[in-house]
Structure formats: structure tokens, C-alpha cells
Design an enzyme around this catalytic site. Structure first.
Site, PDB file in Angstrom:
ATOM      1  N   HIS A 281      61.084 -22.376 -57.689  1.00 31.07           N
ATOM      2  CA  HIS A 281      60.437 -21.162 -57.181  1.00 31.07           C
ATOM      3  C   HIS A 281      58.946 -21.397 -56.945  1.00 31.07           C
ATOM      4  CE1 HIS A 281      59.828 -16.604 -57.251  1.00 31.07           C
ATOM      5  NE2 HIS A 281      58.590 -17.069 -57.346  1.00 31.07           N
TER       6      HIS A 281
ATOM      7  N   ASP B  63      62.553 -20.101 -52.738  1.00 31.54           N
ATOM      8  CA  ASP B  63      63.306 -21.003 -53.616  1.00 31.54           C
ATOM      9  C   ASP B  63      63.766 -22.196 -52.790  1.00 31.54           C
ATOM     10  OD1 ASP B  63      63.015 -19.175 -55.659  1.00 31.54           O
ATOM     11  OD2 ASP B  63      64.981 -18.264 -55.360  1.00 31.54           O
TER      12      ASP B  63
ATOM     13  N   GLU C 267      60.744 -21.944 -63.552  1.00 29.18           N
ATOM     14  CA  GLU C 267      61.761 -22.288 -62.545  1.00 29.18           C
ATOM     15  C   GLU C 267      61.242 -23.427 -61.672  1.00 29.18           C
ATOM     16  OE1 GLU C 267      62.580 -18.736 -60.338  1.00 29.18           O
ATOM     17  OE2 GLU C 267      63.191 -17.600 -62.120  1.00 29.18           O
TER      18      GLU C 267
ATOM     19  N   HIS D   1      60.121 -12.086 -54.632  1.00 29.44           N
ATOM     20  CA  HIS D   1      60.762 -12.361 -53.346  1.00 29.44           C
ATOM     21  C   HIS D   1      60.715 -11.154 -52.409  1.00 29.44           C
ATOM     22  CE1 HIS D   1      62.590 -16.397 -53.809  1.00 29.44           C
ATOM     23  NE2 HIS D   1      62.569 -16.108 -55.093  1.00 29.44           N
TER      24      HIS D   1
END
Length: 229
Positions: A206, A141, A203, A134
């Protein structure tokens, strides 16, 4: 070190730009700012210019499949300081959930909790060769919101430290809502992959474009976005 950290970064110098939030749904106040994270002079709703363009493409693809549905931006650009805040917060939360204090932890318990934290969170490293995704402005996200503004239940919340966070967790589960959860996780993935993104294998929320994880998943020799701060 994660597997994707072996990918070299050839920074392209592309600028961060503001995500046009009018095109998307957004959680307000920002979830990490609400917890006390400070972005300083930065905004969590920025991404690299090409990443924003691709995100708009993904929203357009979603509209074709589900008219009036929107991608909801949970988090995007994240300075390393915010990454550190959230790692520390997650560790403290994990202690609280287990009814423990840091002072009474055994070395084994401490290791187990940190392993659970780093299963979800990237290390807040300042090493230019292994930036948190990030912090490159290349990761986002997200989840989905339907035509009446209702957040779609994906079977687990964003940032949950459990196996339920794995994208295909519900693919073969004997759960009454397993098909619903998996179908919508797959819908989110389909529109993002069609727009050039790759999804974090651990995830469901993500997605990335141009960073080391993207290059690794996309079988590219180099990444073109590195750490910005």
C-alpha cells in the site's frame, strides 16, 4: 481512529483520472469485482491526476533498475461502499478460516476478529475528517511483475491478515527465501518513495500520496486529498 486522522484535510479539488494501464501490469478481472464488489459508475483503475503522474515516474524508475519489469496495479480508487464490502468479506473469511459462525461467537472472539480485520482494512467511514485512504483516490495497492510477466513472490499475498504483511517482516527472519522477499519488497518501496509516495507501515503493498496517511508519514501539516464518495 488511526494516528493519521489527526491530520486536517484541505481538499485541493484535483480530478480523478484513468491510470494508463498499458504502462503497467494489471490483474483481470479486478480482484474485488471478482468477489462481487460493485464499483457502480466508478472504476478501480482511477487515481488523482498527480498520483497517476507519480506512479508513472515510479514505473520509469523501476525500468532503470529492472528493464522490462512492471508495477502491477492490484487496486486503486475504492468507493466507501466497496470498502464496506471488503471489510464484511474479510470478516466472513476470518470466521470461515476459524470454523466459526457469527451466531456462536463470544464477545471476545468477535472483538479479536474485528481487530484482525481492521489491522489491514481502514474503517469504511463516511466522516469527511477520516476517509478510508483508497476513497480519496490517493492510495494504490501494487506489486511487481518481471520481464516474462511473472508476479514476483513477496512472501505474502496482498490483503493477508497476518504479520507477514508488515513491510520489514522478512528483514531478519530465518527463512530460506527471506532475503529474496525482503529485497523485492524494498525494491518496490524504493521506486515508489523516490516518486514521492509513502508506504503504509503495516502493508508492503500500500502506497499513498497526498492523503492523511501520506501527510502523517511525511511530517506535513495538512493533507490535500479527501474523500470523493
Amino acid at each position: 481512529m488511526r494516528p493519521y486522522h489527526q491530520i486536517p484535510i484541505l481538499e485541493c479539488g484535483e480530478r480523478l483520472v484513468e491510470i494508463p494501464l498499458e504502462m503497467f501490469a494489471v490483474e483481470s478481472p479486478h480482484p474485488y469485482e471478482k468477489l462481487g464488489a460493485s464499483y457502480g459508475n466508478y472504476s478501480p483503475y482511477y487515481l488523482r491526476e498527480s498520483v497517476v503522474k507519480n506512479l508513472i515516474q515510479a514505473q520509469n524508475y523501476l525500468q532503470l533498475l529492472r528493464p522490462n519489469w512492471h508495477i502491477q496495479i492490484f487496486d486503486a480508487y475504492r468507493p466507501v461502499a466497496v470498502q464496506q464490502f471488503m471489510v464484511d468479506y474479510s470478516f466472513s473469511t476470518a470466521l470461515e478460516e476459524r470454523g466459526l459462525t457469527e451466531a456462536e461467537l463470544t464477545p471476545k472472539q468477535c472483538q479479536e476478529i474485528w481487530e484482525a480485520v481492521y489491522e489491514i482494512w481502514a474503517v469504511p467511514s463516511m466522516d469527511e475528517k477520516m476517509p478510508p485512504p483508497h476513497s480519496t483516490g490517493a492510495a494504490v495497492d501494487i506489486t511487481l511483475v518481471d520481464e516474462v510477466g511473472q508476479i514476483i513472490n513477496m512472501g505474502s499475498p496482498i490483503d493477508e491478515m497476518s504479520e507477514r504483511s508488515h513491510p520489514d517482516y522478512y528483514a531478519y527472519k530465518d527463512h530460506p527465501d527471506a532475503h529474496y522477499y525482503h529485497t523485492h519488497r524494498q525494491l518496490l518501496s524504493d521506486v515508489m518513495l523516490k516518486a514521492g509516495f509513502q508506504r503504509n507501515p503495516k502493508e508492503w503493498w500500500h502506497f499513498c500520496y497526498g492523503d492523511q496517511m501520506w501527510a502523517w508519514l511525511n511530517h506535513q501539516a495538512t493533507a490535500f486529498y479527501g474523500r470523493l464518495c
